[in-house]
Motif scaffolding. Structure first.
Motif, mmCIF file in Angstrom:
data_model
loop_
_atom_site.group_PDB
_atom_site.id
_atom_site.type_symbol
_atom_site.label_atom_id
_atom_site.label_comp_id
_atom_site.label_asym_id
_atom_site.label_seq_id
_atom_site.Cartn_x
_atom_site.Cartn_y
_atom_site.Cartn_z
ATOM 1 N N THR B 58 93.813 -70.400 15.121
ATOM 2 C CA THR B 58 92.355 -70.301 15.549
ATOM 3 C C THR B 58 91.973 -68.971 15.940
ATOM 4 O OG1 THR B 58 92.848 -72.458 16.762
ATOM 5 C CG2 THR B 58 91.002 -71.016 17.762
ATOM 6 N N LEU B 59 92.849 -68.060 16.476
ATOM 7 C CA LEU B 59 92.419 -66.755 16.487
ATOM 8 C C LEU B 59 92.183 -65.994 15.419
ATOM 9 C CD1 LEU B 59 95.209 -65.618 19.319
ATOM 10 C CD2 LEU B 59 92.680 -65.833 19.623
ATOM 11 N N ALA B 60 92.758 -66.293 14.308
ATOM 12 C CA ALA B 60 92.468 -65.688 12.990
ATOM 13 C C ALA B 60 91.253 -66.326 12.484
ATOM 14 C CB ALA B 60 93.656 -66.187 11.943
ATOM 15 N N THR B 61 90.798 -67.586 12.687
ATOM 16 C CA THR B 61 89.702 -68.153 12.096
ATOM 17 C C THR B 61 88.411 -67.397 13.077
ATOM 18 O OG1 THR B 61 90.751 -70.279 11.906
ATOM 19 C CG2 THR B 61 88.224 -70.318 12.353
ATOM 20 N N LEU B 62 88.615 -67.214 14.402
ATOM 21 C CA LEU B 62 87.587 -66.843 15.124
ATOM 22 C C LEU B 62 87.446 -65.202 14.844
ATOM 23 C CD1 LEU B 62 88.297 -68.348 18.607
ATOM 24 C CD2 LEU B 62 86.911 -68.901 17.041
ATOM 25 N N LYS B 63 88.763 -64.727 14.267
ATOM 26 C CA LYS B 63 88.318 -63.156 13.897
ATOM 27 C C LYS B 63 87.441 -63.011 12.609
ATOM 28 C CE LYS B 63 91.588 -59.779 12.191
ATOM 29 N NZ LYS B 63 92.873 -59.566 11.990
ATOM 30 N N GLU B 64 87.792 -64.034 11.611
ATOM 31 C CA GLU B 64 87.170 -64.110 10.374
ATOM 32 C C GLU B 64 85.785 -64.272 10.619
ATOM 33 O OE1 GLU B 64 88.852 -66.797 7.477
ATOM 34 O OE2 GLU B 64 90.579 -65.784 7.718
ATOM 35 N N VAL B 65 85.403 -65.196 11.698
ATOM 36 C CA VAL B 65 83.926 -65.541 11.897
ATOM 37 C C VAL B 65 83.392 -64.563 12.487
ATOM 38 C CG1 VAL B 65 82.530 -67.025 12.923
ATOM 39 C CG2 VAL B 65 84.554 -67.844 11.783
ATOM 40 N N GLY B 66 84.250 -63.441 12.948
ATOM 41 C CA GLY B 66 83.301 -62.499 13.756
ATOM 42 C C GLY B 66 83.024 -62.598 15.108
ATOM 43 N N LEU B 67 84.066 -63.564 15.855
ATOM 44 C CA LEU B 67 83.908 -63.804 17.347
ATOM 45 C C LEU B 67 84.802 -63.152 18.023
ATOM 46 C CD1 LEU B 67 83.099 -67.360 17.209
ATOM 47 C CD2 LEU B 67 81.447 -65.796 17.864
ATOM 48 N N VAL B 68 85.796 -62.715 17.376
ATOM 49 C CA VAL B 68 87.008 -62.142 18.236
ATOM 50 C C VAL B 68 87.678 -61.079 17.575
ATOM 51 C CG1 VAL B 68 89.501 -62.580 18.588
ATOM 52 C CG2 VAL B 68 87.886 -64.285 19.315
ATOM 53 N N GLU B 69 88.070 -60.190 18.192
ATOM 54 C CA GLU B 69 88.449 -58.875 17.654
ATOM 55 C C GLU B 69 90.065 -58.672 17.960
ATOM 56 O OE1 GLU B 69 85.237 -55.371 18.333
ATOM 57 O OE2 GLU B 69 86.814 -55.451 19.596
ATOM 58 N N GLU B 70 90.921 -58.049 17.115
ATOM 59 C CA GLU B 70 92.315 -58.023 17.282
ATOM 60 C C GLU B 70 92.657 -56.513 17.509
ATOM 61 O OE1 GLU B 70 94.471 -59.528 13.943
ATOM 62 O OE2 GLU B 70 96.266 -58.901 14.721
ATOM 63 N N HIS B 71 93.386 -56.193 18.356
ATOM 64 C CA HIS B 71 93.773 -54.861 18.409
ATOM 65 C C HIS B 71 95.158 -54.924 18.616
ATOM 66 C CE1 HIS B 71 89.651 -54.026 19.744
ATOM 67 N NE2 HIS B 71 89.711 -55.007 20.658
ATOM 68 N N ARG B 72 95.637 -53.443 18.235
ATOM 69 C CA ARG B 72 97.266 -53.235 18.338
ATOM 70 C C ARG B 72 97.029 -52.313 19.365
ATOM 71 N NH1 ARG B 72 101.081 -56.369 15.319
ATOM 72 N NH2 ARG B 72 99.584 -57.660 14.033
ATOM 73 N N LEU B 73 97.570 -52.555 20.528
ATOM 74 C CA LEU B 73 97.308 -51.705 21.460
ATOM 75 C C LEU B 73 98.725 -50.957 22.047
ATOM 76 C CD1 LEU B 73 94.898 -53.460 24.413
ATOM 77 C CD2 LEU B 73 94.419 -51.831 22.510
ATOM 78 N N GLY B 74 99.655 -51.659 21.988
ATOM 79 C CA GLY B 74 101.147 -50.829 22.041
ATOM 80 C C GLY B 74 101.330 -50.624 20.638
ATOM 81 N N GLU B 75 102.509 -51.146 20.348
ATOM 82 C CA GLU B 75 102.869 -51.086 18.887
ATOM 83 C C GLU B 75 103.251 -52.283 18.315
ATOM 84 O OE1 GLU B 75 102.766 -47.934 17.926
ATOM 85 O OE2 GLU B 75 102.658 -46.842 19.722
#
Lengths: 142, 142
Positions: B58-75
């Motif tokens: 779901t997170l991947a889907t929402l990201k593709e649709v442009g609703l959610v952003e993914e961050h690599r904050l730590g490593e």
DNA sequence: TAGCAAATGAGAATCATTTGCAAAAAGGAG
DNA sequence: CTCCTTTTTGCAAATGATTCTCATTTGCTA
């Protein structure tokens, strides 16, 4: 070339091993951004016995000592490069994967302002853009 | 609240499922930056059967649709947040892990200049700083 | 409401990275 | 140069995050 490595290792009471020199040389000779696997492959060309675990350990060590930077350019795995004289940032094309390095003084300026305003001690600045490079934009076929 | 989700899903020919709504609501209700595990934990509170795989999907889907952003904050692992109205960036304290969000218009300006100069189509801009926050700087004891 | 394609749950699989441990090697002392 | 102590290495197994497989369930359109 290897003086920088040796002095930094000595300064941290770390030993100068064949493997550490090798990883360092691989990074120096490649002006690309290698991932651990690629470093390992290149290193094995000169020392077939060097293990991937050692590559990971060495990259971590070099990073701690301040000689190497780790980037998360895609989302997947990490890429490494020797800490550059002048800081710079990265753009990655989502289509072809090419990487463009660039600098923009405004960024450090903004970071300095933030750090003063919020009283932060900034140690690393990563600016990462992605999208489509010039070529990939203009060839929209499958 | 959920209208945005529904219309974006519909626009992409994706189905509006209970799980997608749930993940969306979890993200909306938490103003923190959750990782997949945390989203899963929160979601399970309301639907004990929802699986971690579905959360990732779901997170991947929402990201593709442009609703959610993914961050690599730590490593380490990824964190997610609802795409904010105004773009912003992140500072993470290496000691306590706190996250400070900020904006700096100079950054977008620099990005625009680069994109014009190099003819790039920029889709995402990630600026990530780390170091020590005010508190952690001033308490140097072990 | 029926039917089909899309989405889910559970667990196995995969990928990147880390770790445990015995053997090898570095660097200081003699 | 050799010995000794301690750090490193190699290997293989372990881990953590994320993805995939597949049988089952569920949205949505007719």
């Amino acid at each position: 070339m290897t003086e920088r490595l040796v002095s930094m290792l000595r300064a941290s009471d770390l030993r100068v091993t064949r493997q550490r020199q090798l990883v360092w040389e691989v990074l120096q000779q490649s002006h690309e951004h290698l991932d651990a696997e690629a470093v390992h492959t290149c290193a094995k060309a000169r020392d077939p016995n060097i293990s991937l675990a050692t590559v990971y350990r060495t990259l971590a060590t070099l990073k701690e000592v301040g000689l190497v930077e780790e980037h998360r350019l895609g989302e997947e795995h990490a890429h490494f490069e020797i800490v550059p004289q002048t800081p710079h940032y990265h753009f990655t094309c989502q289509a072809c994967g090419c990487i463009i390095e660039f600098d923009a003084p405004q960024v450090m300026q903004a970071v300095r302002e933030l750090s003063k305003r919020e009283d932060l001690l900034i140690q690393h600045v990563h600016l990462f853009l992605n999208g489509l490079c010039s070529q990939c934009q203009h060839q929209q076929e499958g």
